[in-house]
Design a protein around this motif. Structure first.
Motif, short mmCIF file in Angstrom:
data_model
loop_
_atom_site.label_atom_id
_atom_site.label_comp_id
_atom_site.label_asym_id
_atom_site.label_seq_id
_atom_site.Cartn_x
_atom_site.Cartn_y
_atom_site.Cartn_z
N SER A 30 0.80 -1.21 0.00
CA SER A 30 0.00 0.00 0.00
C SER A 30 0.84 1.28 0.00
CB SER A 30 -0.94 0.01 1.20
OG SER A 30 -0.20 -0.07 2.41
N SER A 31 2.15 1.15 0.13
CA SER A 31 3.04 2.30 0.09
C SER A 31 3.45 2.68 -1.33
CB SER A 31 4.31 2.03 0.91
OG SER A 31 4.00 1.83 2.26
N TYR A 32 3.06 1.87 -2.30
CA TYR A 32 3.53 2.05 -3.66
C TYR A 32 2.42 2.40 -4.63
CZ TYR A 32 7.99 0.11 -2.22
OH TYR A 32 9.20 -0.09 -1.59
N VAL A 33 2.74 3.32 -5.52
CA VAL A 33 1.96 3.51 -6.73
C VAL A 33 2.22 2.31 -7.63
CG1 VAL A 33 1.72 4.91 -8.80
CG2 VAL A 33 2.05 6.02 -6.56
N MET A 34 1.17 1.82 -8.24
CA MET A 34 1.32 0.67 -9.14
C MET A 34 0.94 1.08 -10.56
SD MET A 34 2.50 -1.62 -7.16
CE MET A 34 2.45 -3.00 -8.32
N ALA A 35 1.63 0.47 -11.50
CA ALA A 35 1.39 0.81 -12.90
C ALA A 35 1.41 -0.46 -13.74
CB ALA A 35 2.45 1.78 -13.39
N VAL A 48 0.62 1.90 -19.81
CA VAL A 48 -0.82 1.63 -19.93
C VAL A 48 -1.59 2.52 -18.97
CG1 VAL A 48 -2.63 -0.10 -19.56
CG2 VAL A 48 -0.47 -0.74 -20.70
N GLY A 49 -1.16 2.55 -17.71
CA GLY A 49 -1.84 3.36 -16.72
C GLY A 49 -1.30 3.08 -15.34
N ALA A 50 -1.85 3.80 -14.36
CA ALA A 50 -1.37 3.68 -13.00
C ALA A 50 -2.51 3.90 -12.02
CB ALA A 50 -0.25 4.68 -12.74
N ILE A 51 -2.24 3.51 -10.78
CA ILE A 51 -3.23 3.66 -9.71
C ILE A 51 -2.53 4.15 -8.46
CG2 ILE A 51 -3.01 1.22 -9.02
CD1 ILE A 51 -6.09 1.30 -8.49
N THR A 52 -3.21 5.02 -7.71
CA THR A 52 -2.62 5.57 -6.49
C THR A 52 -2.52 4.51 -5.40
OG1 THR A 52 -4.80 6.29 -5.79
CG2 THR A 52 -3.44 7.90 -6.96
N ARG A 53 -1.84 4.88 -4.33
CA ARG A 53 -1.61 3.94 -3.23
C ARG A 53 -2.92 3.43 -2.63
NH1 ARG A 53 2.18 7.74 -3.39
NH2 ARG A 53 4.37 7.15 -3.11
N SER A 54 -3.88 4.30 -2.51
CA SER A 54 -5.17 3.91 -1.91
C SER A 54 -6.10 3.25 -2.91
CB SER A 54 -5.86 5.12 -1.32
OG SER A 54 -6.26 6.00 -2.37
N GLY A 55 -5.80 3.45 -4.20
CA GLY A 55 -6.71 2.97 -5.23
C GLY A 55 -7.80 3.97 -5.56
N THR A 71 -7.46 -1.63 -10.93
CA THR A 71 -7.91 -1.63 -9.54
C THR A 71 -6.83 -2.31 -8.69
OG1 THR A 71 -9.06 -3.75 -9.82
CG2 THR A 71 -10.36 -1.75 -10.15
N ARG A 72 -6.97 -2.15 -7.40
CA ARG A 72 -6.04 -2.82 -6.49
C ARG A 72 -6.79 -3.24 -5.23
NH1 ARG A 72 -1.35 1.22 -5.29
NH2 ARG A 72 -0.65 -0.42 -3.86
N ASP A 73 -6.25 -4.28 -4.60
CA ASP A 73 -6.76 -4.76 -3.33
C ASP A 73 -5.58 -4.80 -2.38
OD1 ASP A 73 -7.71 -6.15 -1.13
OD2 ASP A 73 -8.92 -7.51 -2.31
N VAL A 79 -2.67 -5.95 -7.61
CA VAL A 79 -3.22 -4.96 -8.52
C VAL A 79 -3.73 -5.70 -9.76
CG1 VAL A 79 -0.96 -4.49 -9.60
CG2 VAL A 79 -2.79 -2.78 -9.72
N TYR A 80 -4.78 -5.18 -10.33
CA TYR A 80 -5.44 -5.84 -11.44
C TYR A 80 -5.51 -4.92 -12.66
CZ TYR A 80 -7.13 -8.70 -7.55
OH TYR A 80 -7.21 -9.48 -6.43
N LEU A 81 -5.53 -5.55 -13.82
CA LEU A 81 -5.81 -4.84 -15.06
C LEU A 81 -6.93 -5.60 -15.76
CD1 LEU A 81 -5.10 -2.58 -17.09
CD2 LEU A 81 -3.53 -4.20 -18.19
N GLN A 82 -8.11 -5.02 -15.73
CA GLN A 82 -9.25 -5.61 -16.42
C GLN A 82 -9.29 -5.05 -17.83
OE1 GLN A 82 -11.74 -7.91 -15.26
NE2 GLN A 82 -12.18 -7.92 -17.46
#
Length: 123
Positions: A30-35, A48-55, A71-73, A79-82
């Motif tokens: 949860s400390s990381y931005v994911m892409a 492709v894209g990215a998501i913030t730490r909280s989602g 999205t992320r859980d 982290v997911y890419l639909q």
């Protein structure tokens, strides 16, 4: 660095859908931005894209808006890419990456990478 493992790739017909997953370990997810990035044969790695730490916020490049969702859980460190309405030009190896800034569209903006998962879209 964080360890990242992608899964969910495969062969799908044009117009179909896939959900990619990226499982993280080794650091506080949860400390990381994911892409997500992708790389087609003979081409450079593409953001492709990215998501913030909280989602709470996401960014997708224009060509994927309306078709892809990130999205992320954080409870599952995943982290997911639909992906839907897939096109043959979406064929690529898809990578997840972890970083500290939301968002950077270049590969050197991220510290940890998975090994990638192949997505092939047939026409």
């Amino acid at each position: 660095q964080m360890q990242l493992v992608e899964s969910g790739g495969g062969l799908v017909q044009a117009g179909g859908s896939l959900r990619l997953s990226c499982a993280a370990s080794g650091r506080t997810f949860s400390s990381y931005v994911m892409a997500w990035f992708r790389q087609a044969p003979g081409k450079e790695r593409e953001f492709v894209g990215a998501i913030t730490r909280s989602g709470g916020s996401t960014y997708l490049v224009d060509s994927m808006k309306g078709r892809f969702t990130i999205t992320r859980d954080n409870a599952k460190n995943t982290v997911y890419l639909q992906m839907s309405s897939l096109k043959p030009e979406d064929t690529a190896v898809y990578y997840c990456a972890a970083g500290s800034v939301f968002w950077r569209p270049v590969a050197n903006g991220y510290d940890s990478w998975g090994q990638g998962t192949q997505v092939t879209v047939s026409s």
